[in-house]
Design an enzyme around this catalytic site. Structure first.
Site, PDB file in Angstrom:
ATOM      1  N   ASN A  13     -14.171  55.624 -11.775  1.00  0.00           N
ATOM      2  CA  ASN A  13     -15.501  55.124 -12.518  1.00  0.00           C
ATOM      3  C   ASN A  13     -16.759  55.653 -12.116  1.00  0.00           C
ATOM      4  O   ASN A  13     -16.979  56.203 -11.196  1.00  0.00           O
ATOM      5  CB  ASN A  13     -15.592  53.626 -12.059  1.00  0.00           C
TER       6      ASN A  13
ATOM      7  N   ASP B 152     -12.750  46.576  -0.035  1.00  0.00           N
ATOM      8  CA  ASP B 152     -12.327  46.411  -1.654  1.00  0.00           C
ATOM      9  C   ASP B 152     -11.692  47.732  -1.980  1.00  0.00           C
ATOM     10  O   ASP B 152     -10.829  47.828  -2.679  1.00  0.00           O
ATOM     11  CB  ASP B 152     -13.531  45.816  -2.665  1.00  0.00           C
ATOM     12  N   ASP B 153     -12.458  48.905  -1.620  1.00  0.00           N
ATOM     13  CA  ASP B 153     -12.058  50.139  -1.931  1.00  0.00           C
ATOM     14  C   ASP B 153     -10.621  50.470  -1.430  1.00  0.00           C
ATOM     15  O   ASP B 153      -9.815  51.210  -2.001  1.00  0.00           O
ATOM     16  CB  ASP B 153     -13.070  51.035  -1.748  1.00  0.00           C
TER      17      ASP B 153
ATOM     18  N   LYS C 274     -20.484  42.443  -8.583  1.00  0.00           N
ATOM     19  CA  LYS C 274     -19.119  42.131  -8.017  1.00  0.00           C
ATOM     20  C   LYS C 274     -19.121  40.405  -7.875  1.00  0.00           C
ATOM     21  O   LYS C 274     -18.168  39.804  -8.243  1.00  0.00           O
ATOM     22  CB  LYS C 274     -18.821  42.832  -6.589  1.00  0.00           C
TER      23      LYS C 274
ATOM     24  N   TYR D 173     -20.256  44.707 -15.258  1.00  0.00           N
ATOM     25  CA  TYR D 173     -19.611  45.785 -14.041  1.00  0.00           C
ATOM     26  C   TYR D 173     -19.670  47.110 -14.598  1.00  0.00           C
ATOM     27  O   TYR D 173     -20.275  47.593 -15.441  1.00  0.00           O
ATOM     28  CB  TYR D 173     -18.698  45.028 -13.349  1.00  0.00           C
TER      29      TYR D 173
ATOM     30  N   GLU E 299     -18.158  47.072   0.422  1.00  0.00           N
ATOM     31  CA  GLU E 299     -18.015  47.467  -0.773  1.00  0.00           C
ATOM     32  C   GLU E 299     -18.886  48.852  -1.000  1.00  0.00           C
ATOM     33  O   GLU E 299     -20.004  49.100  -0.506  1.00  0.00           O
ATOM     34  CB  GLU E 299     -18.791  46.709  -1.966  1.00  0.00           C
ATOM     35  N   ASP E 300     -18.342  50.035  -1.211  1.00  0.00           N
ATOM     36  CA  ASP E 300     -18.868  51.515  -1.646  1.00  0.00           C
ATOM     37  C   ASP E 300     -19.434  51.928  -0.289  1.00  0.00           C
ATOM     38  O   ASP E 300     -20.426  52.447  -0.435  1.00  0.00           O
ATOM     39  CB  ASP E 300     -19.704  51.347  -2.830  1.00  0.00           C
TER      40      ASP E 300
ATOM     41  N   ARG F 213     -21.803  55.524  -1.248  1.00  0.00           N
ATOM     42  CA  ARG F 213     -20.502  56.017  -2.264  1.00  0.00           C
ATOM     43  C   ARG F 213     -20.341  55.039  -3.256  1.00  0.00           C
ATOM     44  O   ARG F 213     -19.585  54.300  -3.502  1.00  0.00           O
ATOM     45  CB  ARG F 213     -19.419  56.107  -1.480  1.00  0.00           C
TER      46      ARG F 213
END
Length: 494
Positions: free
Chosen positions: A448, A306-307, A211, A140, A283-284, A193
């Site tokens: 990150n 998650d974000d 993930k 990851y 996610e993202d 993103r």
């Protein structure tokens, strides 16, 4: 977990199955004792077949390589297809770790692990579980960020499902193409993103794959119950659109009704195909979609972002743990965020809710202890009319401030949190300022990959003269300062 994978390395009930005498149409019990084929298999794409011989060695779910015993080699027609030696899973693991450690470039290690996952799934997870601290930054963040950027060039074998605009109207059919019927967790992205790297389109698939590897290695969810999915609606990344190796749709990113209709169809198809209990992790996704999707589906599906939510939970836990070093209760601290997107506002809201719960104070009041800075400066009430909806609760009464350093000097936070996705924004002046009115400033640089971190561990410790309590999203090596070694924490990956 280790005993489970040792057991899988030595035997698997499906591999004790004789394909010549089997009644495949009646179903077969897999290694978890679950029925993986039912009476409807003749009319669905999930027809179950038991691999043997050459095909077994190319089935990552059941292949054990040289770990197949003499008996298994006879039973499953493997004689001559493998060298005569047998090799335990432990010895295989030792050899592979030696090989991986020979690579100097992290992306090479990533590719080696990906190849192992595609060849021998149980050995991949045994390796990851036993060497999690060493391999987590490879599987990851931060390495997965580079892997996503170069995904088209290193692409070998597809993992997960790709649902593009070409499949609009046929999403349920696409889901049925996936060979596993019992899916418990779906991680889905649209690639807009990815970490702090921006719009990577279809190449964002590395994130759901990575993930879900953690779901298995750290959470114990069996690999066959995990499904990574990328929704491809194009990309606004000009460099990718011009890249001859790009693997996604070559068009500008679709928005509006067409985008919403595809997501609606996807969410409906997931529930129809896997039932109401399947967990869908967003996610993202970019801010303008992330909040809207979570609000739209949270009452009809088992979803979380998650974000927005996952990051917030782990960061709150990290802050609470740090209070043992910093001192004081959560309500006694003042928080300043650089970054007011999904992660920043999500963390801020959970901190406000926790303070509200502990002090029995309305959350509208506890939010006033938390300040956010976005690309235009401090979020204040005079900007309220121009703010996105999710930023408005953080628009407090204060004169406008257009930069982080002045915001630090004015607000005097005890906790400085970075979720901006922009590297090196916690400058020497910023860290010196926050250290000037805190004996032990808590500094969290969460963005990150490593290149996007607001500051490095060395910078935080050096510029605070060793007084900072520091944690980051990407891992940093220990730092020696004035004869003392500081080991930075890792809070969460954004």
């Amino acid at each position: 977990m280790e005993s489970t994978f040792n057991e899988l390395g030595d035997k698997a009930s499906v591999l004790d199955f004789d394909p010549k005498s089997a009644d495949v149409g009646g179903g077969v019990e897999d290694i978890y004792g679950e029925d993986t084929a039912t009476e409807d298999q003749l009319v669905t794409p999930w027809t179950y077949s038991v691999a043997s011989g050459y095909s077994l060695l190319r089935d990552p779910q059941y292949n054990k390589g040289l770990a197949f015993t003499e008996k298994e080699r006879d039973t499953h027609y493997l004689r001559g297809l493998l060298p005569p030696a047998t090799c335990s899973q432990q010895l295989q693991e030792k050899k592979l770790m030696n090989n991986i450690r020979q690579y100097q470039v992290p992306l090479q290690k990533y590719m080696a692990l990906t190849e192992l996952q595609e060849r021998n799934e149980r050995l991949f997870y045994k390796l990851l579980i036993d060497n999690v601290e060493e391999l987590l930054p490879i599987v990851y963040t931060p390495t997965v960020g580079e892997a996503c950027q170069k995904f088209g060039s290193i692409f070998r074998r597809p993992q997960g499902l790709y649902i593009s605009l070409k499949e609009k109207g046929k999403v349920l059919e696409v889901l049925k193409n996936w060979p596993e019927r019992t899916v418990q967790v779906i991680v889905v992205t649209d690639g807009e993103r990815i970490l702090g790297l921006g719009d990577l389109g279809c190449q964002g698939m590395g994130i759901p794959v990575g993930k879900l590897a953690l779901y298995t290695a750290l959470g114990g969810v069996r690999p066959s119950a995990c499904l990574p999915i990328t929704i491809d609606v194009g990309t606004n990344n000009k460099q990718l659109l011009e890249d001859e190796f790009y693997i996604g749709l070559r068009q500008k990113r679709t928005t509006g009704k067409e985008y919403a209709d595809l997501l609606d169809e996807f969410m409906s198809a997931v529930k129809q195909n896997y039932g109401e209990k399947v967990l869908i992790q967003f996610e993202d996704f970019a801010n303008h979609n992330a909040f809207q999707l979570l609000e739209k589906y949270r009452r009809t599906h088992l979803v979380f972002n998650d974000d927005i939510q996952g990051t917030a939970a782990v960061v709150l836990a990290g802050v609470v743990a740090a209070l043992r070093l910093v001192g004081g209760s959560l309500s006694e601290h003042k928080f300043l965020f650089l970054g007011a997107g999904e992660a920043g506002t999500g963390i801020a809201e959970l901190i406000a809710l926790e303070i509200s719960k502990k002090t029995k104070t309305p959350v509208e009041e506890t939010r006033k202890k938390i300040w956010l800075v976005d690309s235009k400066g401090l979020i204040v009430s005079s900007r309220k009319d121009s703010l996105q909806q999710f930023k408005k609760p953080w628009a407090h009464e204060h004169e406008p401030i257009d930069n982080l350093l002045d915001a630090v000097k004015a607000i005097k936070p005890t906790v400085l949190i970075g979720s901006s996705g922009v590297g090196r924004t916690f400058t020497k002046e910023v860290i010196e300022a926050v250290s000037s009115f805190n004996e032990k400033p808590l500094i969290l640089a969460l963005s990150n990959p490593t290149s996007q971190s607001e500051c490095t561990a060395e910078e935080a410790y050096t510029w605070s003269k060793g007084r900072a309590i520091f944690a980051s999203g990407s891992p940093f090596d220990p730092v020696e300062y004035n004869g003392k070694v500081y080991v930075p924490g890792q809070v969460i990956q954004i």
